[in-house]
Design a protein around this motif. Structure first.
Motif, short mmCIF file in Angstrom:
data_model
loop_
_atom_site.label_atom_id
_atom_site.label_comp_id
_atom_site.label_asym_id
_atom_site.label_seq_id
_atom_site.Cartn_x
_atom_site.Cartn_y
_atom_site.Cartn_z
N ASP A 284 -42.82 -35.77 -9.16
CA ASP A 284 -44.19 -35.44 -8.73
C ASP A 284 -44.84 -34.47 -9.71
O ASP A 284 -44.14 -33.60 -10.29
CB ASP A 284 -44.17 -34.83 -7.33
CG ASP A 284 -43.83 -35.84 -6.26
OD1 ASP A 284 -43.67 -37.03 -6.60
OD2 ASP A 284 -43.70 -35.44 -5.09
N SER A 288 -49.25 -30.89 -7.68
CA SER A 288 -49.15 -31.36 -6.29
C SER A 288 -48.11 -30.56 -5.52
O SER A 288 -48.25 -30.34 -4.31
CB SER A 288 -48.81 -32.85 -6.26
OG SER A 288 -47.49 -33.08 -6.72
N ASP A 291 -49.73 -27.30 -4.66
CA ASP A 291 -50.68 -27.49 -3.56
C ASP A 291 -49.95 -27.62 -2.23
O ASP A 291 -50.40 -27.08 -1.20
CB ASP A 291 -51.52 -28.76 -3.81
CG ASP A 291 -52.45 -28.61 -5.00
OD1 ASP A 291 -52.69 -27.46 -5.42
OD2 ASP A 291 -52.90 -29.65 -5.52
#
Length: 427
Positions: A284, A288, A291
């Motif tokens: 990933d 992200s 976040d």
């Protein structure tokens, strides 16, 4: 891959009952029997554990069921059939057998080892090929990866899984297991025990299992036969009954100290609830992950590898050290448990990891959720409180019995003699 919830298509045979009648084994030159007049009835689909001191005859008793050791006298019934006098080779093809260190043939591939009994039984090539793939999948080994390997190319735990697959390949109703997990390390042993529990949920075979480890007996057994010398049965009962009410001092010696904590082996992770936990994949984007950690109630997440297996625990504070790569951040997952693991396994894993939770995985190691320390400790407290109440009730019952006996003795003395209540006195 999600966990299987039903039987494999070709696993049509469920367990068969086993009855041992006056089973005895006397070896030539020894005046005393190794196994003496054993009577036992094992229900179809039941897992029964033979536990006892070394040399007590538990393995000899097990091997007489498939007549690897011929009984001197007595009778063995499997289902409705008396197998005492039938051809022993034919009998062994109908009874699965798994031993310590797997017993795989080193010159045969994994597939050839598993196919051995179906081939001897006369199955077609296509049926055998399908069964080999099915059995590898059943024990959590990728058929594409393991089909053509040799035993020397497998870890100890993988060899034991193949050994179990071979024992089950011809779909026998009965599975005999002689200390099958005794030669592997403790962590692998725990996972193999969980795997056997999962398999039994799917297949419902009749399993007779020999061990010297009472904790293993508690974890695996529907009933436990605690055996004395010559396989005399000291107690044959459920794990709960043996833990809470051992028949005598001999059985108490096997239970040992900490019976309340041993009862943690009776409850599975699946029974206490597995909760969700935030996850991210190793591939990933770093942003992200930032976040996800920044927006959630948790200050940590679980990083999964490309097969969705637990890889690292990742905290907010670790991201500062990431420097563009999640591979450099976080703490490696020290241990995992399956839903068939016991609460004791889970508690040990949580304490080892020292972070208050443990990841729960499926049959291929894929992440399912977590179980946390709070959940585990609540269950420990419930067990301890139940033990406290049981002990108090037992003490109360003993006091009542003592009071009744005392009263009966006093009444007996009062009515046995003359006016003074003295035996033999005269007015």
């Amino acid at each position: 891959m999600p966990e299987s919830t039903g039987k494999p298509k070709s696993a049509a045979a469920s367990g068969a009952s086993i009855q041992l009648e006056n089973l005895t084994k006397v070896y030539p030159g020894n005046p005393n029997p190794a196994v003496d007049n054993v009577n036992m009835e094992i229900k179809a689909g039941e897992t029964v554990i033979f536990v006892g001191p070394s040399g007590c005859g538990k393995s000899t008793t097990l091997k007489m069921i498939n007549r690897l050791i011929e009984p001197t006298s007595g009778r063995i019934r499997i289902g409705d059939e008396d197998v005492t006098g039938i051809d022993p080779v034919r009998l062994r093809r109908k009874v699965g057998y798994a031993i310590q260190a797997s017993g795989l043939f080193p010159h045969m591939t994994v597939a050839q080892n598993i196919a051995l009994v179906p081939k001897m039984t006369g199955w077609s090539r296509s049926r055998i090929a399908g069964r080999v793939e099915e059995m590898l999948d059943l024990v959590g080994l990728d058929p594409g990866e393991f089909h053509d390997r040799y035993p020397r190319q497998l870890s100890g735990g993988q060899q034991q899984r193949v050994g179990v697959a071979r024992a089950l390949a011809a779909d026998p109703p009965v599975l005999l297991m002689d200390e099958p997990f005794g030669a592997v390390d403790p962590i692998t042993r725990d996972h193999l025990q969980d795997e056997l529990i999962r398999l039994q949920h799917e297949l419902h075979k009749t399993i007779c299992f020999v061990t010297h480890d009472f904790d293993e007996a508690i974890k695996l057994g529907d009933r436990i036969a605690v055996l004395r010398e010559r396989s005399h049965i000291a107690q044959f009962d459920t794990p709960e009954a043996i833990l809470t009410n051992p028949a005598d001092d001999f059985v108490s010696g096997f239970v040992g100290a900490g019976a309340a904590l041993k009862r943690l082996n009776l409850t599975r992770v699946r029974d206490v609830g597995v909760v969700d936990f935030p996850t991210a994949g190793i591939d990933d984007p770093l942003q992200s992950v930032f976040d996800l950690l920044g927006s959630g109630a948790h200050n940590e997440l679980l990083l999964l590898d490309r097969n969705r297996r637990p890889y690292k625990w990742l905290r907010r504070s670790d991201l500062a050290r990431a420097k563009g790569s999640l591979a450099r951040a976080g703490t490696l997952v020290a241990d995992t448990v399956t839903r068939d693991a016991t609460l004791r396994d889970a508690l040990e894993a949580v304490l080892t990891d020292n972070a208050g939770r443990v990841a729960v995985t499926g049959r291929r190691g894929e992440f399912i959720g977590v179980v946390d320390m709070e959940t585990l400790m609540n269950n420990v407290h419930e067990l301890l409180e139940a033990d406290r109440l049981e002990a108090a009730d037992q003490q109360h019952r003993l006091q009542e019995q003592h009071s009744r006996r005392t009263q009966q003795e006093q009444e007996g003395l009062g009515g046995a003699g003359g006016p003074e209540g003295v035996p033999g006195s005269r007015a």
